[in-house]
Design an enzyme around this catalytic site. Structure first.
Site, PDB file in Angstrom:
ATOM      1  N   ARG A  26       0.805  -1.177   0.017  1.00  0.00           N
ATOM      2  CA  ARG A  26      -0.110   0.002  -0.005  1.00  0.00           C
ATOM      3  C   ARG A  26       0.861   1.122  -0.012  1.00  0.00           C
ATOM      4  NH1 ARG A  26      -1.499   2.812   4.790  1.00  0.00           N
ATOM      5  NH2 ARG A  26      -1.897   0.822   6.034  1.00  0.00           N
ATOM      6  N   HIS A  49      -3.593   4.448   4.647  1.00  0.00           N
ATOM      7  CA  HIS A  49      -4.788   3.524   4.945  1.00  0.00           C
ATOM      8  C   HIS A  49      -6.178   3.954   4.434  1.00  0.00           C
ATOM      9  CE1 HIS A  49      -7.566   0.647   6.464  1.00  0.00           C
ATOM     10  NE2 HIS A  49      -8.158   1.590   7.140  1.00  0.00           N
ATOM     11  N   TYR A  99       3.809   5.678  10.955  1.00  0.00           N
ATOM     12  CA  TYR A  99       4.162   4.592  11.520  1.00  0.00           C
ATOM     13  C   TYR A  99       5.146   3.806  10.644  1.00  0.00           C
ATOM     14  CZ  TYR A  99      -0.004   3.713   8.591  1.00  0.00           C
ATOM     15  OH  TYR A  99      -0.910   3.446   7.699  1.00  0.00           O
TER      16      TYR A  99
END
Lengths: 326, 366
Positions: free
Chosen positions: B266, B270, B279
């Site tokens: 990805r 998100h 993160y």
């Protein structure tokens, strides 16, 4: 017409529905050769084959999810959860999918499923086998929640639930599975959903209950006769959506209402009925609405459970108090 | 002398398993092994390329709409376009797709209109009443909960002896849920015509794969359910298409379920509500850009003289036009009346809720 027990009436309805409609599929743990832990599905697999009477792996979430997928394909799955305490893994499928797939897709997909499970305490069962958390289910939009209280209504309401185009949770009162006996004409006729049944007419106080607790409620009404009190007894039968008109009509007549359920009091379905009466029938009331319920505790194991459940005595006391209120 | 096989306390080995990895086109567009037959069809390969490009353009526009307050939270497919496009391209129309919320590419391939997808993310249920195959499921938001449903759909196919396949898509995070295992286990027992596709994009929001599973591969989770799991280079659309084609054909042929782990990445956040920089490092993402599926396929197609600069320019114009037209139709969609929220609650609205509907409509008789 023959006399059958409540669980036998469930079996008759399942057989009749499967006979009438090849899309009806029964699935669950031990529903096949074993005929279900309470024998509700006995003989069905021999008659309709293992593809339509399907023993699933031990996975309750799966059972409810399979029902959603089958129902979206136009089958009419009837899933069995062995005890209500094992229904909780199904909640995700019930809340997020079964009850709202019609709404989410604006009618493109629908969910004509039934999830059956034994309901309630009083059978001296192990932990987690005696749940009566019907209010939790009745809170879910898009769902129907049905609880029969006699063999006749178990038969007719289950047929109606299976034929209903929307998801139904069908809660079967475990305590009277075999204790309740009655004449059932296996004629394939359904009873109406969303309708309360007036089991006994009376002018002085309305007693409202559902499922196994109607046994004590009816006994209470009998006992009140000695006091000269004529109690009207309503079997709510469908909790979601429930028959507000019958409740309000009865309270308008009697002016007094006692709601009886074995489920814990706080947030129980009795609170909903009491609120309805407060909103819509306050001026008819001659006494405060009373609730006779299970206490706000975990349902105790066998040695104490009868102390948690409403007794005939508690019902009679509450009804007398309502009638004496001035 | 004890054999090597008996070395472990003399206990015999009773089972061994293997997981295959499928990959044809390398990140630079070169070929690693002979391509499957369909890859000689330039029309099909360019269709896959066009679908991935459309998806990337659509994503970009959707994010822009969200940033300007004209769309709700949106989940981009950036970097993993090959998975949903490749899988959907291997399905027949009569098969049933059970997608997760990030499988826009599959829906678009199957005929769902762009404005319907915008309607859904724009907060309107009519987006789920889409014009793709009518039995396809809507996006599934509760992670992995569509897997047991897919098993139910496949069971219905089997019961009615229909040669159809249910295709269930979810992410790596979903493979940690009991839902997915329960569904796969049941599908294995009954040899159901269902294909499970896990898009392993390495991150379940902020949780990396190494905290998601102790398994070497996700594909091996199928072994516990009794069927074949395959790992596929999820940034190689030819590999995805080939794996899905084989799995769907086997399922349709009565050979039972298959599991495909599509290993990809990805590249974006998100959702539009997420900031992935919290993160993971920019360096990590930068490195992964070298593997992304669209450039990879373009390199191959250009190398094979299947694609030209002129075609590329024309495609860009087409994508722009198609997306803009869809946005226009989306923005011009008349809002629903508030009381319409009751319209599809039940097949027949019970009177008690009909009264609430009238209350909401201001009919004033409640």
């Amino acid at each position: 017409m023959s006399e059958v027990t409540l669980v036998e009436a469930v079996n008759l309805a399942l057989a009749r529905a499967m006979e009438d409609d090849p899309d009806v599929v029964v699935l669950g743990e031990d529903v096949g050769i074993n005929g279900g832990v309470f024998r509700a599905t006995v003989g069905l697999q021999a008659r309709f084959g293992p593809e339509r009477v399907l023993d699933t792996p031990l996975a309750e979430l799966l059972i409810s999810g399979l029902c959603v997928g089958m129902a979206a394909q136009g089958l009419k799955p009837v899933g069995e959860i062995q005890f209500m305490g094992f229904l909780y893994p199904c909640i995700d499928q019930l809340v997020n999918h079964a009850s709202r797939i019609r709404n989410r897709t604006q009618g493109r997909l629908t969910c004509p499923m039934v999830l059956r499970t034994p309901h309630g305490a009083g059978i001296r069962a192990p932990e987690h086998h005696s749940e009566s958390t019907e209010a939790m289910l009745a809170h879910i939009p898009g769902l129907r929640v049905v609880i029969p209280s006699s063999p006749e209504r178990a038969y007719g309401l289950l047929l109606a639930a299976i034929r209903d185009p929307d998801p139904v949770v069908f809660l079967e009162p475990t305590r009277i599975y075999r204790a309740a006996k009655g004449e059932v004409d296996d004629n394939g006729e359904a009873l109406p959903l969303d309708v309360a049944f007036v089991l006994r007419e009376g002018r002085d106080v309305t007693l409202i209950s559902w499922g196994a607790m109607l046994k004590e409620t009816m006994a209470g009404a009998d006992a009140l006769v000695a006091d000269g009190i004529a109690a009207e007894v309503i079997d709510l039968a469908t909790l979601k959506p429930y028959d507000e008109a019958t409740v309000l009509g009865s309270v308008a007549k009697t002016g007094r209402c006692v709601i009886v359920h074995e489920a814990t009091r706080t947030g129980g379905f009795g609170a909903e009925i009491a609120a309805l009466i407060a909103e819509r029938a306050l001026t008819s009331l001659l006494a405060p609405v009373a609730r006779v319920t299970g206490y706000d505790t975990v349902i105790p194991m066998a040695r104490l459970e009868q102390h948690m459940m409403p007794s005939v005595g508690r019902i009679v006391t509450a009804a007398r108090k309502a009638c004496q209120y001035s | 002398m004890a054999s090597k096989k008996m070395a472990d306390g003399g206990l015999p080995v009773i089972a061994r398993f293997e997981v295959r990895h499928r990959n044809y086109i390398a990140p630079d567009g070169s070929i690693k092994r002979p391509l499957p037959a369909f890859a000689s069809d330039a029309g099909l390969l360019t269709a896959l390329y066009r679908a991935m490009m459309l998806l990337r353009n659509f994503d970009r526009k959707a994010v822009a709409l969200q940033r300007t307050g004209r769309l709700g939270t949106y989940a981009v497919s950036l970097g993993q376009e090959a998975v949903s496009v490749g899988v959907a391209s291997a399905m027949r129309e009569e098969d049933v797709l059970l997608p997760s919320y990030r499988d826009n590419g599959a829906l678009i391939w199957r005929g769902v209109k762009l404005e319907e997808i915008l309607l859904f993310w724009g907060g309107d249920e009519r987006g789920n009443c889409f014009s793709g195959p009518l039995e396809d499921f809507p996006f599934c938001v509760p992670v992995g909960s569509q897997a047991p449903q897919a098993a139910g759909v496949a069971y219905a196919f089997k019961l009615r002896k229909q040669p159809r396949v249910a295709v269930c898509m979810f992410g790596d995070g979903a493979t940690s849920k009991g839902d997915v295992y329960e569904a796969m286990n049941f599908a294995g027992v009954h040899k159901l015509p269902v294909v499970f596709v896990a898009t392993n994009n390495q991150w379940a929001i902020s949780v990396p794969l190494r905290l998601q599973t102790g398994c070497e591969t996700l594909a091996q989770k199928a072994i516990a359910a009794g069927f074949i799991g395959e790992e596929v280079d999820g940034s190689d659309v030819v590999a995805i298409r080939a794996a899905a084609e084989a799995a769907i054909a086997a399922a349709r042929d009565g050979q039972g379920p298959r599991f495909i782990e599509a290993v990809t990445y990805r590249l974006g956040d998100h959702t539009t509500s997420d900031d992935a920089l919290r993160y993971r490092s920019a360096d990590e993402v930068q490195a992964r850009w070298k593997e992304e599926p669209i450039t990879r396929l373009r390199s191959y197609l250009v190398g094979q003289k299947m694609w030209s600069k002129a075609q590329e320019e024309q495609l860009a114009a087409e994508c722009h036009e198609r997306v803009e037209a869809a946005v226009e139709r989306y923005l011009a969609t008349e809002p629903r009346r508030p009381e319409s929220m009751f319209d599809h609650l039940y097949a027949d609205l019970p009177e008690v809720y009909a009264a609430q509907r009238r209350e909401l409509a201001g009919d004033g008789d409640v």
